[in-house]
Design a protein around this motif. Structure first.
Motif, PDB file in Angstrom:
ATOM      1  N   GLN A  86     -62.373 -82.185 110.074  1.00  0.00           N
ATOM      2  CA  GLN A  86     -62.644 -81.373 111.262  1.00  0.00           C
ATOM      3  C   GLN A  86     -63.935 -80.569 111.069  1.00  0.00           C
ATOM      4  O   GLN A  86     -63.904 -79.432 110.583  1.00  0.00           O
ATOM      5  CB  GLN A  86     -61.473 -80.419 111.512  1.00  0.00           C
ATOM      6  CG  GLN A  86     -60.144 -81.143 111.720  1.00  0.00           C
ATOM      7  CD  GLN A  86     -59.064 -80.252 112.292  1.00  0.00           C
ATOM      8  OE1 GLN A  86     -58.364 -80.656 113.218  1.00  0.00           O
ATOM      9  NE2 GLN A  86     -58.896 -79.043 111.783  1.00  0.00           N
ATOM     10  N   THR A 107     -63.162 -78.795 114.506  1.00  0.00           N
ATOM     11  CA  THR A 107     -62.553 -77.464 114.411  1.00  0.00           C
ATOM     12  C   THR A 107     -62.054 -76.995 115.774  1.00  0.00           C
ATOM     13  O   THR A 107     -61.143 -76.159 115.855  1.00  0.00           O
ATOM     14  CB  THR A 107     -63.556 -76.459 113.803  1.00  0.00           C
ATOM     15  OG1 THR A 107     -62.869 -75.258 113.466  1.00  0.00           O
ATOM     16  CG2 THR A 107     -64.700 -76.145 114.771  1.00  0.00           C
ATOM     17  N   ASP A 116     -66.192 -76.113 108.439  1.00  0.00           N
ATOM     18  CA  ASP A 116     -66.756 -75.490 109.642  1.00  0.00           C
ATOM     19  C   ASP A 116     -67.412 -74.127 109.405  1.00  0.00           C
ATOM     20  O   ASP A 116     -67.623 -73.373 110.367  1.00  0.00           O
ATOM     21  CB  ASP A 116     -65.661 -75.358 110.713  1.00  0.00           C
ATOM     22  CG  ASP A 116     -64.612 -74.312 110.364  1.00  0.00           C
ATOM     23  OD1 ASP A 116     -64.584 -73.846 109.195  1.00  0.00           O
ATOM     24  OD2 ASP A 116     -63.831 -73.950 111.264  1.00  0.00           O
ATOM     25  N   THR A 123     -60.768 -79.061 107.329  1.00  0.00           N
ATOM     26  CA  THR A 123     -61.759 -78.371 108.143  1.00  0.00           C
ATOM     27  C   THR A 123     -62.990 -78.034 107.305  1.00  0.00           C
ATOM     28  O   THR A 123     -62.874 -77.530 106.194  1.00  0.00           O
ATOM     29  CB  THR A 123     -61.133 -77.095 108.731  1.00  0.00           C
ATOM     30  OG1 THR A 123     -60.020 -77.485 109.541  1.00  0.00           O
ATOM     31  CG2 THR A 123     -62.133 -76.340 109.589  1.00  0.00           C
ATOM     32  N   GLY A 138     -67.178 -78.245 111.913  1.00  0.00           N
ATOM     33  CA  GLY A 138     -67.661 -77.247 112.865  1.00  0.00           C
ATOM     34  C   GLY A 138     -69.057 -77.651 113.273  1.00  0.00           C
ATOM     35  O   GLY A 138     -69.455 -78.820 113.102  1.00  0.00           O
TER      36      GLY A 138
END
Ligand code: NDP
Length: 237
Positions: free
Chosen positions: A175, A133, A232, A230, A177
Motif C-alpha cells: 500500500q 494507503t 507511505d 503500507t 502513499g
C-alpha cells in the motif's frame, strides 16, 4: 538483492511508474519477466529493451484480455498486479462510465488475474497486489471511488490468502502513499497538500516500493500472507 533466477514473473501494468520499477527490480534480480501495458507503447518497448523483459499489450479493463494474458504467460511464480488508475472528483458530478472503468481496472482485473494465475502457479508462489494507503485513510474529499477500489483489494488479499495457503502461495498487498510517478508527480501542484498528512514529508521513489515487492516475492517472506504492507511516509499513521 534477491535471487529470482529460475522464477517467472508477470507484472500487470508495468510500462511506467511503480510498475516499471518493479519490472526493473525483478529482472535485475534474475527473474524472467513479462509485463503488460495498455497505452504507453514507447515506454513499454524501451523498458523491454532495457531489461530484457517481455512486453505485452493488454487492457486491464477487459476481463477476457486479463485472463488471456495470464493464461498465455504459462506457470507464473510471481504475479504482481500493479495496473491502476486514479479518478478523483465530486461523486455527484463524476461520470458513471469513468468510475466503472476504474472499478474494472482496480478491482476486477486483480481478482481475475490472481485466480487465473493460481490455476497454474507452482506451490510457494507469490501474488502481490498494489493497493494504496487510501484503502485505509482518505483524508480529503473526492476520493471515495478510488478508496473503494483500494479497500476492495484488502478483502481480496485476505480471502485469497485463505484459498491458496494450503499450497504455500502467499497473497499480499503493498500500500504505497504518495509516490513520484506520472499519476502523482513529486513536483506536482498537490505535493505540499499531500505532504501535510505525512510524517516524512516527501514522495516515495518507485524503487522504494519495488524493494518491498521484492521482499514479499522472495524466499524470506514465505510465512507472510493475507497482509497489508503500507509504505507511505506515515500518511495513514
Ligand atoms: P502511473 O499512472 O504512473 O502508471 C500506471 C501503470 O499502470 C502504467 O504502466 C499503465 O500502463 C498501467 N495501466 C493503467 N491502466 C491500465 C490498463 N487499463 N491496462 C494495462 N495497464 C494499465 O501510476 P503509478 O505507477 O503511480 O501507480 C501504480 C499503482 O500504484 C496503481 O495501482 C496506483 O493506484 C497505485 N498507487 C500509486 C500511488 C502514487 O502516489 N503514485 C499511491 C498509492 C497507490 P499504460 O500507460 O501503458 O497503460
Amino acid at each position: 538483492m534477491t535471487d529470482f533466477s529460475g522464477k517467472a514473473a508477470l507484472v500487470v501494468g508495468g510500462s511506467r511508474g511503480i510498475g516499471a520499477a518493479i519490472v526493473r527490480r525483478l529482472a535485475a534480480d534474475g527473474a524472467a519477466v513479462t509485463f503488460s501495458y495498455s497505452g504507453a507503447t514507447d515506454a513499454a518497448h524501451a523498458l523491454a529493451t532495457e531489461t530484457g523483459a517481455r512486453a505485452v499489450r493488454s487492457d486491464a479493463a477487459d476481463r477476457d484480455a486479463v485472463i488471456g494474458l495470464v493464461a498465455e504467460a504459462g506457470p507464473i511464480d510471481i504475479l504482481v498486479v500493479n495496473a491502476g488508475v486514479l479518478v478523483f472528483g465530486d461523486p455527484l458530478e463524476q461520470e458513471a462510465d469513468v468510475v466503472d472503468r476504474m472499478l474494472d481496472i482496480n478491482i476486477r482485473a486483480p481478482y481475475h488475474a490472481a485466480v487465473e494465475a493460481a490455476r497454474r502457479m507452482p506451490d510457494n508462489g507469490r501474488i502481490i497486489f498494489i493497493g494504496s494507503t487510501n484503502g485505509d485513510r482518505i483524508p480529503f474529499e473526492g476520493g471515495a471511488a478510488y478508496a473503494l477500489t483500494k479497500s476492495a483489494i484488502q478483502g481480496l488479499t485476505r480471502g485469497l490468502a485463505r484459498d491458496f495457503g494450503a499450497r504455500g502461495i502467499t497473497v499480499n498487498t503493498v500500500q504505497p502513499g504518495p509516490t513520484d510517478t506520472d499519476m502523482n508527480p513529486g513536483d506536482g501542484p498537490m505535493k505540499d497538500f499531500m505532504h501535510t498528512f505525512m510524517a516524512i514529508k516527501r514522495h516515495a521513489h518507485p524503487e522504494e516500493v519495488a524493494g518491498m515487492v521484492a521482499y514479499l516475492a522472495g524466499p524470506e517472506a514465505g510465512i507472510v500472507t493475507g497482509a497489508l504492507h503500507t509504505i507511505d511516509g506515515g500518511f495513514a499513521a
